[in-house]
Each structure stands twice: as structure tokens, then as C-alpha cells.
Motif scaffolding. Structure first.
Motif, PDB file in Angstrom:
ATOM      1  N   ARG A  19      -5.027 -28.568  19.165  1.00 34.26           N
ATOM      2  CA  ARG A  19      -4.200 -29.323  19.809  1.00 34.26           C
ATOM      3  C   ARG A  19      -3.256 -29.948  18.749  1.00 34.26           C
ATOM      4  O   ARG A  19      -2.188 -30.260  19.491  1.00 34.26           O
ATOM      5  N   ALA A  20      -3.595 -30.307  17.584  1.00 34.80           N
ATOM      6  CA  ALA A  20      -2.432 -30.940  16.816  1.00 34.80           C
ATOM      7  C   ALA A  20      -1.213 -29.969  16.221  1.00 34.80           C
ATOM      8  O   ALA A  20      -0.165 -30.334  16.123  1.00 34.80           O
ATOM      9  N   LEU A  21      -1.540 -28.696  16.364  1.00 29.33           N
ATOM     10  CA  LEU A  21      -0.904 -27.793  16.103  1.00 29.33           C
ATOM     11  C   LEU A  21      -0.072 -26.788  16.943  1.00 29.33           C
ATOM     12  O   LEU A  21       1.076 -25.993  16.781  1.00 29.33           O
ATOM     13  N   ARG A  22      -0.753 -26.779  18.324  1.00 30.63           N
ATOM     14  CA  ARG A  22      -0.267 -25.595  19.124  1.00 30.63           C
ATOM     15  C   ARG A  22       1.210 -25.444  19.352  1.00 30.63           C
ATOM     16  O   ARG A  22       1.746 -26.573  19.928  1.00 30.63           O
ATOM     17  N   ASP A  23       1.818 -24.444  19.026  1.00 33.21           N
ATOM     18  CA  ASP A  23       3.186 -24.069  19.355  1.00 33.21           C
ATOM     19  C   ASP A  23       4.304 -24.900  18.545  1.00 33.21           C
ATOM     20  O   ASP A  23       5.421 -24.989  18.831  1.00 33.21           O
ATOM     21  N   ARG A  24       3.689 -25.634  17.533  1.00 36.46           N
ATOM     22  CA  ARG A  24       4.638 -26.311  16.542  1.00 36.46           C
ATOM     23  C   ARG A  24       4.955 -25.635  15.543  1.00 36.46           C
ATOM     24  O   ARG A  24       4.093 -25.191  14.766  1.00 36.46           O
ATOM     25  N   PRO A  25       6.355 -25.793  15.014  1.00 36.07           N
ATOM     26  CA  PRO A  25       6.516 -25.045  13.817  1.00 36.07           C
ATOM     27  C   PRO A  25       5.751 -25.799  12.785  1.00 36.07           C
ATOM     28  O   PRO A  25       5.918 -27.045  12.619  1.00 36.07           O
ATOM     29  N   THR A  26       5.130 -25.127  11.674  1.00 38.22           N
ATOM     30  CA  THR A  26       4.228 -25.857  10.993  1.00 38.22           C
ATOM     31  C   THR A  26       4.161 -25.347   9.641  1.00 38.22           C
ATOM     32  O   THR A  26       4.220 -24.014   9.170  1.00 38.22           O
ATOM     33  N   MET A  27       4.411 -26.195   8.508  1.00 39.66           N
ATOM     34  CA  MET A  27       4.477 -25.865   7.032  1.00 39.66           C
ATOM     35  C   MET A  27       3.100 -25.798   6.535  1.00 39.66           C
ATOM     36  O   MET A  27       2.372 -26.592   6.917  1.00 39.66           O
ATOM     37  N   LEU A  28       2.627 -24.689   5.770  1.00 38.95           N
ATOM     38  CA  LEU A  28       1.427 -24.677   5.353  1.00 38.95           C
ATOM     39  C   LEU A  28       1.574 -25.308   3.922  1.00 38.95           C
ATOM     40  O   LEU A  28       2.427 -24.714   2.829  1.00 38.95           O
ATOM     41  N   ARG A  79      -3.920 -28.304   4.281  1.00 34.03           N
ATOM     42  CA  ARG A  79      -3.077 -29.052   5.232  1.00 34.03           C
ATOM     43  C   ARG A  79      -2.094 -28.436   5.903  1.00 34.03           C
ATOM     44  O   ARG A  79      -1.394 -27.466   5.413  1.00 34.03           O
ATOM     45  N   PHE A  80      -2.033 -28.943   7.091  1.00 32.36           N
ATOM     46  CA  PHE A  80      -0.879 -28.312   7.933  1.00 32.36           C
ATOM     47  C   PHE A  80       0.005 -29.197   8.277  1.00 32.36           C
ATOM     48  O   PHE A  80      -0.517 -30.667   8.605  1.00 32.36           O
ATOM     49  N   ASN A 111      11.444 -42.860   8.600  1.00 36.54           N
ATOM     50  CA  ASN A 111      12.078 -41.499   8.008  1.00 36.54           C
ATOM     51  C   ASN A 111      11.081 -40.344   8.242  1.00 36.54           C
ATOM     52  O   ASN A 111      11.494 -39.232   8.075  1.00 36.54           O
ATOM     53  N   GLN A 112       9.909 -40.680   8.597  1.00 30.38           N
ATOM     54  CA  GLN A 112       9.012 -39.636   8.849  1.00 30.38           C
ATOM     55  C   GLN A 112       9.368 -38.742  10.244  1.00 30.38           C
ATOM     56  O   GLN A 112       8.964 -37.786  10.381  1.00 30.38           O
ATOM     57  N   MET A 113      10.277 -39.528  10.862  1.00 33.90           N
ATOM     58  CA  MET A 113      10.768 -38.787  12.221  1.00 33.90           C
ATOM     59  C   MET A 113      12.191 -38.020  12.112  1.00 33.90           C
ATOM     60  O   MET A 113      12.677 -37.534  12.854  1.00 33.90           O
ATOM     61  N   ALA A 114      12.599 -38.057  10.857  1.00 32.84           N
ATOM     62  CA  ALA A 114      13.655 -37.223  10.337  1.00 32.84           C
ATOM     63  C   ALA A 114      13.439 -35.523  10.697  1.00 32.84           C
ATOM     64  O   ALA A 114      12.266 -35.225  10.433  1.00 32.84           O
ATOM     65  N   ARG A 115      14.429 -34.863  10.721  1.00 35.86           N
ATOM     66  CA  ARG A 115      14.366 -33.439  10.963  1.00 35.86           C
ATOM     67  C   ARG A 115      13.752 -32.989   9.510  1.00 35.86           C
ATOM     68  O   ARG A 115      14.327 -33.526   8.411  1.00 35.86           O
ATOM     69  N   ASP A 116      12.677 -32.057   9.682  1.00 32.46           N
ATOM     70  CA  ASP A 116      12.086 -31.357   8.493  1.00 32.46           C
ATOM     71  C   ASP A 116      11.381 -32.363   7.748  1.00 32.46           C
ATOM     72  O   ASP A 116      10.861 -32.141   6.649  1.00 32.46           O
ATOM     73  N   HIS A 117      11.179 -33.666   8.310  1.00 34.13           N
ATOM     74  CA  HIS A 117       9.967 -34.637   7.521  1.00 34.13           C
ATOM     75  C   HIS A 117       8.783 -34.409   8.395  1.00 34.13           C
ATOM     76  O   HIS A 117       8.865 -34.671   9.841  1.00 34.13           O
ATOM     77  N   THR A 118       7.757 -34.204   7.889  1.00 32.46           N
ATOM     78  CA  THR A 118       6.477 -34.048   8.811  1.00 32.46           C
ATOM     79  C   THR A 118       5.315 -34.842   7.970  1.00 32.46           C
ATOM     80  O   THR A 118       5.401 -35.350   6.899  1.00 32.46           O
ATOM     81  N   VAL A 119       4.278 -35.200   8.961  1.00 34.19           N
ATOM     82  CA  VAL A 119       3.022 -35.808   8.532  1.00 34.19           C
ATOM     83  C   VAL A 119       1.907 -34.631   8.493  1.00 34.19           C
ATOM     84  O   VAL A 119       1.888 -33.986   9.478  1.00 34.19           O
ATOM     85  N   THR A 120       0.871 -35.084   7.832  1.00 35.43           N
ATOM     86  CA  THR A 120      -0.273 -34.229   7.774  1.00 35.43           C
ATOM     87  C   THR A 120      -0.847 -34.200   9.208  1.00 35.43           C
ATOM     88  O   THR A 120      -1.334 -35.239   9.675  1.00 35.43           O
ATOM     89  N   SER A 121      -1.175 -33.201   9.730  1.00 34.98           N
ATOM     90  CA  SER A 121      -1.868 -32.848  11.116  1.00 34.98           C
ATOM     91  C   SER A 121      -3.304 -33.573  11.132  1.00 34.98           C
ATOM     92  O   SER A 121      -4.045 -33.672  10.059  1.00 34.98           O
TER      93      SER A 121
END
Length: 323
Positions: free
Chosen positions: A48-57, A128-129, A240-250
Motif C-alpha cells: 500500500r505504501a509503495l504501489r505504483d510509486r517511483p521508489t528509490m531503493l 528502506r524504500f 522541504n520533504q515535499m520537494a521534487r526528488d525529496h522522499t521520506v522512508t516508507s
């Protein structure tokens, strides 16, 4: 003798787990296979946290051990590393999303569509995803607002909790429902499902407006000052965690520290009586089996950002600069 490999049925896929006996968290006695079984146990939640979302590994192929470091852009060396692009040799059933970074460069990033992708990534050492707040269907318009309550050094989790409660109360005043989770550390995240109508810049502006409201309501606790050395209050609302290419741990990701703590979705009713240390690779499967996913509601109604953007307008807030 060490087991060479093991094949695990995940839905319609047969996923190969190499070196299943490899120690991943030696202080807890946890192996790579234990990590795989953990992700299987919380499968509905992490998907649910990751489905169809671009995800950095975030890959730790040698496990977590004393002195282990993660490669950074500056050092480009370490025992672990971040992978933004689809790894070479990925199965053809691993879907991707085409994204553009702030630099203008592009990448095809893993966008998990089924639990087998999570298990395949775990076999590569992913603990971490880091999913974007967008889906592959529209990578320019976030469908989640992520509010990061970031404690300053030395600030305890207990000081973050009242800020989260005030965020909940304010969102309720606007007719919105947020969903909290631990980070695996001392901080908290609050997620909000939104209509995918606004840009990253507008979403950051909305979180900044919320942060300023928290600063007014809790002046002894909250700051929105960007420069760390200028912050004089315990909790930073990190817009700033809502900036493009800024992500938080799923949700359900594993923190790469010896204790193997996990990012745990919570019910608001339990926020005052839990600690981040309550949730780890060993305890979370039983909790999930008993209670399910407290973030299941994120699949429900989506909210408009207009109330927060109207507040930003009244305050004269511009979109924060990219950092």
C-alpha cells in the motif's frame, strides 16, 4: 553449510533469495531470509505504501554491522548505497516510472506493482524504500501530502508527540484526516491523501503554511526556520520533504541500525503510549496480523489542498526555494 539460495512463491512469481543465511542484523540474530519473511508478513501494508510509486531503493547488501557506512554523493563509497534507477538484470515484471530530477536528468525508477517486487528488492539488500508522493500515472502531481516532524539533536520522541496531535487537530478543523507513523527514529510523519491537482511547489507551500500555523500554536516547540544553526525550538516542520526528488522512508521500511526498528503506522489513539523502540522486525509481524494496517484509510477519500493554500495566500507565503 550455508544455503546457496532459496526460492519463495510470492503471488504468481517465484522469487530467488540468494545467500538466505547471510547475517543482516547480527546483533539481533537476523538473516537476509528473516528480512524477507518480515516483508512478506507486512506485505499488504508495504505494498500500500509503495504501489505504483517511483521508489528509490536503499540497499545494504552486506547487512548492517558495526562501522558500516552508506555511500554519499561526496564520497561515492560505502557498504550501502541508494539506487534511483532500475538495477541491471531486473526481471521483466518489475515495472518502472519515468521521472525527471530537479537537475533535468531523467531515470526509470522502480515502481512496485506487486509484493514480489518488494521481495526481489529485499534480496538485493533493500531495507528502506523511499517512494515519491506521486504515482506512475502522474509523476508531476503529488497525491500525498507528507508532513515531516523532525526533532532537533537531543530532542526525545515525547516532545514530537504533542506537535503531531496539534497537526491532527488543525487538519480536522479543515475537514482533513491525517495518518501518523514513526520514522524508526525519534521523528514522526503525518500523511494526507490529496487530489493530484497541484505541483510539488504548491504542496511545499501548503506544508509551510501548516508549519507556520503549528509555530503560532506551539511557539515553544515548533520552528519552520530552514537553516539548522538558526533553529531555536525542538521540532522542525520540514516542508522541504515535499520537494521534487525529496522522499521520506516508507511505512514498514527497516531502519539500518543494529536494533532493526521499523517505520510503524499508528492509530492516533496509541500515539501517547508507544515508543519507536516498540516496533521492530520481530514484533511488527504479530502486530500486523492482529491489527492490520492503520494506514488503510489512505486509500479512501482525497482532500483538496485549497484550505492550506488559502492560508498560504493570507500569510503571503511564496513557494520555498529548492534545496
Amino acid at each position: 553449510m550455508a544455503t546457496a539460495a532459496e526460492e519463495i512463491q510470492v503471488g504468481e512469481r517465484l522469487v530467488r533469495v540468494s545467500s538466505p543465511d547471510k547475517p543482516y542484523f547480527p546483533e539481533r540474530g537476523l538473516t537476509k531470509l528473516d528480512v524477507v519473511h518480515y516483508f512478506l508478513a507486512v506485505g499488504d501494508g508495504i505494498l500500500r505504501a509503495l504501489r505504483d510509486r517511483p521508489t528509490m531503493l536503499e540497499r545494504w547488501p552486506r547487512g548492517v554491522f558495526e562501522g558500516a557506512t552508506i555511500a554519499t554523493r561526496q564520497t561515492n563509497r560505502g557498504d550501502a548505497f541508494y539506487q534511483k534507477r532500475l538495477p541491471a538484470g531486473a526481471p521483466d515484471w518489475v515495472r518502472t516510472a519515468h521521472i525527471t530530477f530537479p537537475s533535468g536528468r531523467t531515470a526509470d525508477e522502480v515502481a512496485p506493482s506487486e509484493l514480489a517486487v518488494v521481495i526481489w528488492a529485499a534480496n538485493l539488500g533493500t531495507l528502506r524504500f523511499h517512494p515519491w508522493p506521486v504515482t506512475a500515472a502522474d509523476v508531476e502531481r503529488p497525491d500525498q501530502l507528507r508532513i515531516d516532524l523532525d526533532p532537533m539533536p537531543g530532542v526525545d520522541f515525547a516532545q514530537v508527540v504533542p506537535v503531531a496531535h496539534e497537526v491532527r487537530a488543525f487538519l480536522a478543523e479543515l475537514g482533513m484526516t491525517g495518518y501518523p507513523k514513526t520514522t524508526g527514529g525519534r521523528g514522526l510523519h503525518v500523511y494526507l491523501s490529496i487530489e493530484p491537482r497541484w505541483s510539488f511547489g504548491e504542496c511545499r507551500r501548503a506544508v509551510l503554511a501548516l508549519g507556520r500555523e503549528m509555530q503560532r500554536r506551539l511557539p515553544d516547540l515548533v520552528t519552520t526556520t530552514w537553516w539548522r544553526e538558526q533553529r531555536d525550538r525542538p521540532v522542525f516542520v520540514d516542508y522541504n520533504q515535499m520537494a521534487r526528488d525529496h522522499t521520506v522512508t516508507s511505512a514498514y521500511s527497516i531502519r539500518p541500525t543494529p536494533a532493526a526498528l521499523v517505520s510503524a503506522p499508528l492509530d492516533w489513539s496509541e500515539l501517547d503510549r508507544v515508543r519507536p523502540e516498540d516496533f521492530d522486525v520481530l514484533s511488527m509481524p504479530a502486530r500486523f496480523a492482529e491489527r492490520g494496517d492503520p494506514h488503510a484509510g489512505l486509500d479512501g477519500d482525497r482532500h483538496s489542498l485549497e484550505p492550506l493554500l488559502e492560508l498560504a495566500d493570507r500569510e503571503g507565503l511564496e513557494a520555498p526555494p529548492e534545496r
